[in-house]
Design an enzyme around this catalytic site. Structure first.
Site, PDB file in Angstrom:
ATOM      1  N   THR A   1       0.816  -1.202   0.000  1.00 32.99           N
ATOM      2  CA  THR A   1       0.000   0.000   0.000  1.00 32.99           C
ATOM      3  C   THR A   1       0.853   1.258   0.000  1.00 32.99           C
ATOM      4  O   THR A   1       2.004   1.231   0.464  1.00 32.99           O
ATOM      5  CB  THR A   1      -0.904   0.007   1.255  1.00 32.99           C
ATOM      6  OG1 THR A   1      -1.566   1.260   1.371  1.00 32.99           O
ATOM      7  CG2 THR A   1      -0.081  -0.201   2.527  1.00 32.99           C
ATOM      8  N   ASP A   2       0.268   2.362  -0.449  1.00 26.29           N
ATOM      9  CA  ASP A   2       0.974   3.638  -0.384  1.00 26.29           C
ATOM     10  C   ASP A   2       1.029   4.189   1.038  1.00 26.29           C
ATOM     11  O   ASP A   2       1.795   5.127   1.325  1.00 26.29           O
ATOM     12  CB  ASP A   2       0.331   4.668  -1.319  1.00 26.29           C
ATOM     13  CG  ASP A   2      -1.141   4.951  -1.029  1.00 26.29           C
ATOM     14  OD1 ASP A   2      -1.710   4.329  -0.106  1.00 26.29           O
ATOM     15  OD2 ASP A   2      -1.736   5.781  -1.745  1.00 26.29           O
ATOM     16  N   GLU A   3       0.259   3.616   1.959  1.00 33.76           N
ATOM     17  CA  GLU A   3       0.235   4.137   3.322  1.00 33.76           C
ATOM     18  C   GLU A   3       1.553   3.936   4.062  1.00 33.76           C
ATOM     19  O   GLU A   3       1.796   4.574   5.093  1.00 33.76           O
ATOM     20  CB  GLU A   3      -0.932   3.527   4.095  1.00 33.76           C
ATOM     21  CG  GLU A   3      -2.289   3.908   3.519  1.00 33.76           C
ATOM     22  CD  GLU A   3      -3.452   3.550   4.414  1.00 33.76           C
ATOM     23  OE1 GLU A   3      -3.314   3.670   5.641  1.00 33.76           O
ATOM     24  OE2 GLU A   3      -4.497   3.158   3.877  1.00 33.76           O
TER      25      GLU A   3
ATOM     26  N   TYR B   1      -1.800  -0.398  10.934  1.00 32.29           N
ATOM     27  CA  TYR B   1      -1.920  -1.070   9.639  1.00 32.29           C
ATOM     28  C   TYR B   1      -0.732  -0.744   8.745  1.00 32.29           C
ATOM     29  O   TYR B   1      -0.056  -1.634   8.207  1.00 32.29           O
ATOM     30  CB  TYR B   1      -3.217  -0.665   8.946  1.00 32.29           C
ATOM     31  CG  TYR B   1      -3.215  -0.940   7.456  1.00 32.29           C
ATOM     32  CD1 TYR B   1      -3.048  -2.235   6.971  1.00 32.29           C
ATOM     33  CD2 TYR B   1      -3.351   0.101   6.526  1.00 32.29           C
ATOM     34  CE1 TYR B   1      -3.023  -2.498   5.604  1.00 32.29           C
ATOM     35  CE2 TYR B   1      -3.330  -0.158   5.165  1.00 32.29           C
ATOM     36  CZ  TYR B   1      -3.166  -1.449   4.707  1.00 32.29           C
ATOM     37  OH  TYR B   1      -3.126  -1.696   3.363  1.00 32.29           O
TER      38      TYR B   1
ATOM     39  N   LYS C   1       2.325  -3.240   7.276  1.00 34.99           N
ATOM     40  CA  LYS C   1       2.631  -3.423   5.859  1.00 34.99           C
ATOM     41  C   LYS C   1       4.056  -2.995   5.551  1.00 34.99           C
ATOM     42  O   LYS C   1       4.744  -3.609   4.719  1.00 34.99           O
ATOM     43  CB  LYS C   1       1.627  -2.643   5.001  1.00 34.99           C
ATOM     44  CG  LYS C   1       0.222  -3.221   5.003  1.00 34.99           C
ATOM     45  CD  LYS C   1       0.163  -4.646   4.451  1.00 34.99           C
ATOM     46  CE  LYS C   1       0.391  -4.691   2.956  1.00 34.99           C
ATOM     47  NZ  LYS C   1       0.209  -6.078   2.408  1.00 34.99           N
TER      48      LYS C   1
END
Length: 362
Positions: free
Chosen positions: A138-140, A164, A168
């Site tokens: 993810t870009d997060e 989260y 990741k």
């Protein structure tokens, strides 16, 4: 499983992005596919009901943290690639229960990597050269941007701000380490916010569609100024195929939709589409349903993806403008009320019990 092409193993293939990928892969006649999914709350086998009886598809209910199970699947099916979607992915849930995210996203990815490494080392030279482990992230992991900042690139330093995102980021680092330490042929993709069919209704777009349809309040965090880049899930699936087929081993590819929108813009667009498709005089204009609520802790202001690398190297770019993709998505949810009801009531969980747990019990 019957196919002249080598099979691939997909983890989390009954979830939102995973099920869209499974359907995309098989629709493209790309070969056999084994789906390993624990079928937790967001894993819905009904997403893949159209594949019943398809000899190219096999489903295994199981945990990616179960090393013996992963090893047995690899030995039995001898996949040419692993595409790893399985993850806990909802930020609000990670704030309430971070432990589940560490277990699945970190421990689960480690288990897969270790079993993949052992399997890969036992392959013949040709199969070993062709094997790939593709990790979907993810870009997060990059943290947050201010308005006006340059978009995230593959070299942006990691700065995760939620449990989260941190889980990741840890899994991304493990994937990188297994390549640089052991030579495992890995690929990593970091995507922006996905939307489209089969997304669990806790996420922003399906939640707003369904609440607007029923005349319920539309809760928007803060003042709605948080910005996300939106990627239609079908475009994401085509990008993953491009990376799997032609990506450079050990590289990371950012996948974005070139569609930055404020959350409030997304919600008002949904209101207008639901008004168009399902006008209801008793409800009136759905924009009146918007309610601003207390922001969640550590809410990142803006995500934006620079997807120029995958475009330049692999020729991929998103095909669906956001307005068109959102219209398709709203229409899908309105036309698939049985699926929505099945998810909301938890009826699909009964199906899982009958078709897995009760069969095992016998």
């Amino acid at each position: 499983m019957n196919s002249s092409n080598p099979a691939i193993l997909v983890t989390g293939g009954a979830g939102f992005i995973g099920s869209n990928f499974v359907l995309h892969w098989l629709s493209q006649q790309r070969g056999a596919l084994i789906n390993l999914d624990l079928l937790t709350y967001a894993g819905n086998p009904c997403n893949l009901a159209s594949l019943e009886g398809d000899a190219r598809y096999a489903s295994v209910r199981g945990d990616i943290c179960d090393a013996d199970l992963v090893a047995s699947i690899l030995r039995e099916h001898k996949p040419s690639a692993i595409v790893h979607f399985a993850a806990e992915s909802h930020v609000d849930r990670s704030i309430a229960d971070p432990g589940a995210f560490i277990r699945t996203n970190v421990q689960g990815t480690f288990t897969l990597l270790e079993q993949a490494r052992r399997y890969w080392l036992e392959l013949g030279n040709s199969e070993r050269c062709n094997f790939r482990f593709l990790h979907v992230s993810t870009d997060e992991v990059y943290g947050t941007l201010e308005h006006g900042d340059a978009a995230f690139s593959e070299t942006t330093p990691y700065a995760p701000n939620s449990p989260y995102a941190a889980s990741k980021a840890a899994s991304d680092h493990l994937v990188r380490a297994y390549h640089h330490t052991y030579g495992l042929p890995v690929l990593t993709t970091n995507c922006s916010n996905n939307y489209g069919p089969y997304q669990f209704p806790e996420k922003l777009i399906p939640l707003m569609i369904l609440n607007a349809l029923e005349g319920k309040p539309l809760p928007v965090y803060g003042d709605g100024s948080n910005v996300r880049d939106w990627l239609f899930v079908g475009d994401h699936c085509s990008a993953i195929c491009a990376v799997l087929e032609s990506g450079r081993i050990g590289e990371t590819y950012n996948i974005g939709g070139n569609s930055e929108r404020k959350n409030l813009e997304v919600v008002t667009a949904i209101c207008d589409l639901v008004d168009e498709f399902r006008p209801d005089a008793s409800i009136g204009p759905r924009r009146k349903l918007i309610r601003f609520v207390t922001d969640r802790p550590g809410h990142d202001l803006r995500y934006a993806i620079d997807a120029s690398k995958i475009t330049h190297e692999l020729g991929w770019r998103p095909s669906l403008p956001f307005e068109e993709g959102l219209r398709k998505t709203v229409a899908w949810y309105l036309e698939n009320s049985a699926w929505v009801e099945n998810v909301r009531t938890g009826a699909y969980r009964d199906w899982i019990r009958q078709n897995y747990e009760e069969r095992v019990a016998r």
